[in-house]
Design a protein around this motif. Structure first.
Motif, PDB file in Angstrom:
ATOM      1  N   VAL A  98      24.809   1.298  60.715  1.00 55.82           N
ATOM      2  CA  VAL A  98      24.716   1.185  59.267  1.00 55.82           C
ATOM      3  C   VAL A  98      23.756  -0.035  59.071  1.00 55.82           C
ATOM      4  N   ARG A  99      23.710  -0.941  59.768  1.00 55.56           N
ATOM      5  CA  ARG A  99      22.922  -2.219  59.627  1.00 55.56           C
ATOM      6  C   ARG A  99      21.416  -1.600  59.805  1.00 55.56           C
ATOM      7  N   ARG A 100      21.413  -0.928  60.982  1.00 51.97           N
ATOM      8  CA  ARG A 100      19.875  -0.638  61.218  1.00 51.97           C
ATOM      9  C   ARG A 100      19.382   0.141  60.230  1.00 51.97           C
ATOM     10  N   ILE A 101      19.901   1.073  59.531  1.00 48.31           N
ATOM     11  CA  ILE A 101      19.486   2.190  58.272  1.00 48.31           C
ATOM     12  C   ILE A 101      18.934   1.226  57.407  1.00 48.31           C
ATOM     13  N   GLU A 102      19.945   0.101  57.110  1.00 48.00           N
ATOM     14  CA  GLU A 102      19.782  -0.917  55.886  1.00 48.00           C
ATOM     15  C   GLU A 102      18.632  -1.787  56.183  1.00 48.00           C
ATOM     16  N   THR A 103      18.445  -1.968  57.301  1.00 48.56           N
ATOM     17  CA  THR A 103      17.405  -2.906  57.799  1.00 48.56           C
ATOM     18  C   THR A 103      16.048  -1.908  57.740  1.00 48.56           C
ATOM     19  N   LEU A 104      16.171  -0.769  58.060  1.00 46.14           N
ATOM     20  CA  LEU A 104      14.795   0.057  57.761  1.00 46.14           C
ATOM     21  C   LEU A 104      14.406   0.090  56.588  1.00 46.14           C
ATOM     22  N   ALA A 105      15.297   0.539  55.490  1.00 42.40           N
ATOM     23  CA  ALA A 105      15.180   0.494  54.237  1.00 42.40           C
ATOM     24  C   ALA A 105      14.715  -0.462  53.571  1.00 42.40           C
ATOM     25  N   ASN A 106      15.335  -1.887  53.856  1.00 39.72           N
ATOM     26  CA  ASN A 106      14.641  -3.183  53.302  1.00 39.72           C
ATOM     27  C   ASN A 106      13.452  -3.271  53.839  1.00 39.72           C
ATOM     28  N   GLY A 107      13.007  -2.876  55.166  1.00 40.35           N
ATOM     29  CA  GLY A 107      11.498  -2.912  55.942  1.00 40.35           C
ATOM     30  C   GLY A 107      10.502  -2.389  54.792  1.00 40.35           C
TER      31      GLY A 107
END
Length: 198
Positions: free
Chosen positions: A92-101
């Protein structure tokens, strides 16, 4: 609680959505602030004068949308939007971080376009545009499921909508059918409809 926001900020929107999804909307007072005008109340709470900024019930100021969203997630009712531990939390954090990027690249582009034309850097704008597209491609490859609401899918849908809103000439949707489906499904939720960027 007080949440300092801009109605166009995607990072503030994520927190606003989480508050609604977790049944906290009545407890969170949303205060529109202008960070570029050094809004005094916002400055008092956040030395870098950025939205979102949350003032918790005990007076503790929290900054940065992942921190605020995690706090609201733990405080509110219903299933956790961010798993507590393990491989699922990292997914979940990986997807969130990609979207934040993707959002961070898009924000850089907006700010650069606000500078006088003689001060703009075409090479940096090109790089940020490419990186924004790469992040969106990685989100597409991660195949976020519209039926699996979590911090990553929320942020990915927010990113798709905001990039379309702020960069109407950029084709965020081309070749990204999973991201389109995610955006369409989540934008139909009341928490998304009530926070659409303006």
């Amino acid at each position: 609680m007080k949440l300092y926001i801009s109605t166009a900020s995607p990072f503030a929107r994520k927190c606003r959505i989480v508050a609604r999804e977790k049944g906290l909307a009545a407890r969170v007072e949303e205060i529109v602030a202008d960070p570029y005008a050094n809004d005094p109340a916002l400055l008092a709470a956040n030395p870098v004068v950025q939205v979102p900024t949350l003032i918790a019930d005990d007076g503790l100021p929290l900054t940065d949308s992942p921190v605020i969203s995690e706090y609201l997630d733990a405080l509110g009712a219903g299933p956790r939007l961010l798993p507590l531990a393990g491989a699922e939390r990292l997914r979940v954090r990986r997807i969130e971080t990609l979207a934040n990027g993707a959002l961070e690249m898009g924000v850089k582009l907006v700010l650069e376009k606000r500078r006088p034309e003689s001060e703009c850097s075409p090479s940096w704008m090109a790089r940020w545009t490419i990186n924004m597209g790469r992040a969106l491609d990685a989100l597409e490859a991660a195949a976020p499921d519209p039926d699996d609401l979590h911090m990553g899918t929320i942020t990915a849908a927010v990113a798709a909508t905001w990039i379309g809103f702020r960069h109407p000439d950029y084709d965020w949707a081309g070749g990204r059918p999973r991201l389109i489906a995610l955006r369409e499904a989540l934008e139909a939720r009341p928490s998304f409809r009530e926070t659409f960027p303006t």
